[in-house]
Design an enzyme around this catalytic site. Structure first.
Site, short mmCIF file in Angstrom:
data_model
loop_
_atom_site.label_atom_id
_atom_site.label_comp_id
_atom_site.label_asym_id
_atom_site.label_seq_id
_atom_site.Cartn_x
_atom_site.Cartn_y
_atom_site.Cartn_z
N GLU A 211 -1.35 -9.31 3.32
CA GLU A 211 -1.08 -9.83 4.84
C GLU A 211 -2.68 -10.31 5.40
O GLU A 211 -2.59 -11.08 6.42
CB GLU A 211 -0.60 -8.90 5.73
CG GLU A 211 -1.18 -7.69 6.11
CD GLU A 211 -0.89 -6.47 5.04
OE1 GLU A 211 -0.76 -6.79 3.89
OE2 GLU A 211 -1.31 -5.22 5.66
N CYS B 17 0.70 -1.27 0.01
CA CYS B 17 0.08 -0.05 -0.10
C CYS B 17 0.84 1.44 0.09
O CYS B 17 1.52 1.72 -1.00
CB CYS B 17 -0.92 -0.01 1.09
SG CYS B 17 -2.49 0.90 0.82
N HIS C 193 -3.48 -5.12 0.40
CA HIS C 193 -2.75 -5.69 1.81
C HIS C 193 -2.60 -7.36 1.65
O HIS C 193 -3.72 -7.88 2.15
CB HIS C 193 -3.34 -5.08 2.89
CG HIS C 193 -3.51 -3.71 2.99
ND1 HIS C 193 -2.28 -3.08 3.72
CD2 HIS C 193 -3.83 -2.68 2.70
CE1 HIS C 193 -2.43 -1.94 4.07
NE2 HIS C 193 -3.38 -1.59 3.09
#
Ligand code: GLN
Length: 551
Positions: free
Chosen positions: A525, A398, A523
């Site tokens: 993650e 990001c 993102h």
């Protein structure tokens, strides 16, 4: 006295359902691992074959966690539907391998907002709208709704805060009411407390637990299980004493000693027959949980042959939970590759102030995670530049994707004043610019480009890692790569190998001729699970291992 509000309460009582609820409360102080207790209970029941879902209650007035400072509250977790929620929801998704929705995070703000909206619409016409019954009613309905929509057998409800807090009172009352409505056999209470050890005496003390149990009982809630957090296992006589005071069987006092990682906690609970305890209490069939896969995973994270060191360049690094999803997915990547991933936390503003990159020396990889605002942004740009020019594996997420582009534009394209218009509005080269649909947006809450969006991936490292040319990943941003600069950037070797479905929005970048310089606007993650680390983090750790070996 006017009894009308109570009549509303009585008419709203719903029929008994088969849904089973486990309410987890906390006593003594915060940070005792209510979240881990809840996820561990959920995981063990899931391993026993039950369909489990989870709800997290946060007794603050923010409608969601989106506007909260990670420095105080840790990471803002983003769900598939775009909800910005407390990081505990991330733990639930990872432990239970599920995708939850905004309905699974109930806050005071959300509940009050709903009730006030209903009042304005006239839904309560004629009534005096009050905490009891209206707010409490809304809370109970929200919990039931989330559990029902998830089509679960068991719903674990974690009640944030500590028993006795003014903020959590309506939720405690709602928990009590839920037990009353759904029937005692369908709702159980687990209370997590602290069992401290006094230095000089070295004895485990039960008094704080006794007090918090009393407090809970005073609210009409009788805990069925007590989870005692302490450095070591609870001594037998201490556990018996807690059982005696709380008026529960000895087996219902569970030790939660310090563990090497949160992933060991379900196994520690299993040894103490925690699932059986829950099943019996809730009238469920006792089934033996199949924890083989989980055990293998825990073995892999604890017994690694190799090590790599990854730098995370952040702004809230003194509160490690600010980047918890990155930490966890790096751990999962390491488990898969047989290596331990050590993290070197670097404060971006410090890097910036020092004016050099000495702090980065010796790391095998760099992550510049998501972020906002100018403080520390030059430090992040320095880290991206250092990784690019030294051929050190880099993953930008990001803000880390945007700033890697800024660095490249400044130092490869020679656009000295390149920047993001978030940091320098109306600059000479806004290579990162506001998303067109964001212009004119004034409200800060829940207005970013959020949640799952499709990304089309063309040939490159990301496509190999994902094994697919269409992926869905979670987003949280207001700015993007300015399309006016794409041609120039790509001509110099930074390729955008991921784009949104219209092709206009850049989603992944990869640098040609670099062992691993990959960044994403989304993102990755947030979707990682114990056996399935985010592909981009896996790629980073793989590259870091190669980098380390190549000396
Ligand atoms: N501040 C940037 C934006 O709003 C990046 C956001 C993020 O890293 N989550 O676009």
């Amino acid at each position: 006295m006017d009894h009308r509000p109570y009549r509303v309460l009585l008419t709203c009582i719903s029929p008994l359902s088969q849904m089973k609820y486990i309410i987890v409360t906390g006593g003594v102080l915060s940070g005792l691992g209510k979240g881990v207790t809840s996820s561990s209970a959920g995981l063990l029941l899931q391993c026993a074959g039950y369909k489990v879902t989870a709800v997290k209650i946060d007794p603050y007035l923010n409608v969601d966690a989106g506007t909260m400072n990670p420095y105080e509250h840790g990471e803002v977790f983003v769900m598939t539907d775009g909800a910005e929620v407390d990081l505990d929801l991330g733990n639930y998704e990872r432990f239970l391998k599920c995708n939850l929705t905004s309905d699974h995070n109930i806050t005071t703000g959300k509940v009050f907002k709903k009730v006030i909206e209903k009042e304005r619409r006239g839904d309560y016409l004629g009534q005096t709208v009050q905490i009891i019954p209206h707010i409490v009613r809304e809370i109970v309905d929200e919990i039931k709704g989330a559990a029902k929509n998830a089509k679960a057998d068991v719903c674990v409800v974690e009640l944030g805060g500590t028993v006795g807090d003014i903020e959590s009172m309506p939720f405690m009352e709602a928990a009590r009411l839920l037990g009353r409505e759904e029937g005692r056999e369908n709702v159980m209470f687990i209370h997590t407390t602290l069992v401290p050890v006094l230095g000089s005496v070295g004895e485990q003390k039960t008094k704080p637990t006794q007090h918090s149990v009393k407090e809970l009982q005073g609210l009409g809630i009788r805990p069925d299980v007590i989870v005692g957090r302490s450095e070591k296992k609870l001594d037998e006589d201490i556990a018996s004493k807690i059982a005696f005071f709380a008026d529960i069987p000895r087996e219902a006092v569970i030790s939660a000693p310090d563990a090497k990682s949160i992933y060991e906690v379900p196994l520690i609970f299993l040894e103490q027959k925690f699932p059986e305890l829950i099943e019996k209490r809730l009238g469920l069939k006792t089934k033996k949980p199949d924890v083989k896969k989980w055990k293998d995973f825990v073995d892999r994270i604890t017994n690694a042959d190799e090590e790599v060191e990854i730098a995370i360049i952040g702004k809230y690094t003194s509160l490690k939970d600010s980047y918890i999803s990155h930490e966890e997915t790096l751990r999962y990547a390491g488990a898969l590759l047989g290596c331990k991933v050590n993290i070197r936390w670097i404060e971006a503003p410090d890097l910036e102030d020092s004016g050099n990159t000495d702090e980065l020396e010796g790391v095998d990889g760099v992550i510049v995670p998501g972020g906002f605002g100018s403080r520390g942004s030059e430090g992040k740009i320095m880290a991206a530049g250092w990784a690019r020019t030294n051929q050190v594996p880099y993953l930008g997420v990001c803000f880390g994707f945007q700033l890697a582009t800024v660095e490249f534009c400044r130092n490869v394209l020679g656009l000295k004043n390149a920047n993001s218009s978030e940091l320098v509005p109306d600059g000479e080269h806004s290579v990162i610019d506001i998303l067109p649909e964001q212009e004119g947006v004034k409200d800060m809450g829940a207005t970013m480009r959020l949640g799952d969006h499709e990304v089309k991936v063309s040939d490159g490292k990301a496509k190999e890692l994902y094994g697919s040319d269409v992926i869905f990943e979670r987003h949280r941003h207001r700015y993007e790569i300015n399309p006016d600069y794409i041609e120039q950037i790509e001509a110099k070797g930074m390729k955008y190998t991921g784009r949104n479905s219209s092709g206009r929005r850049m989603e992944i970048l990869e640098l040609e001729g670099h062992p691993y310089f990959v960044a994403s606007q989304f993102h990755p993650e947030f979707k990682s699970r114990p056996d399935e680390p985010s592909p981009l983090h896996l790629g980073l750790v793989k590259a870091a291992l190669d980098y380390k070996k190549s000396g």
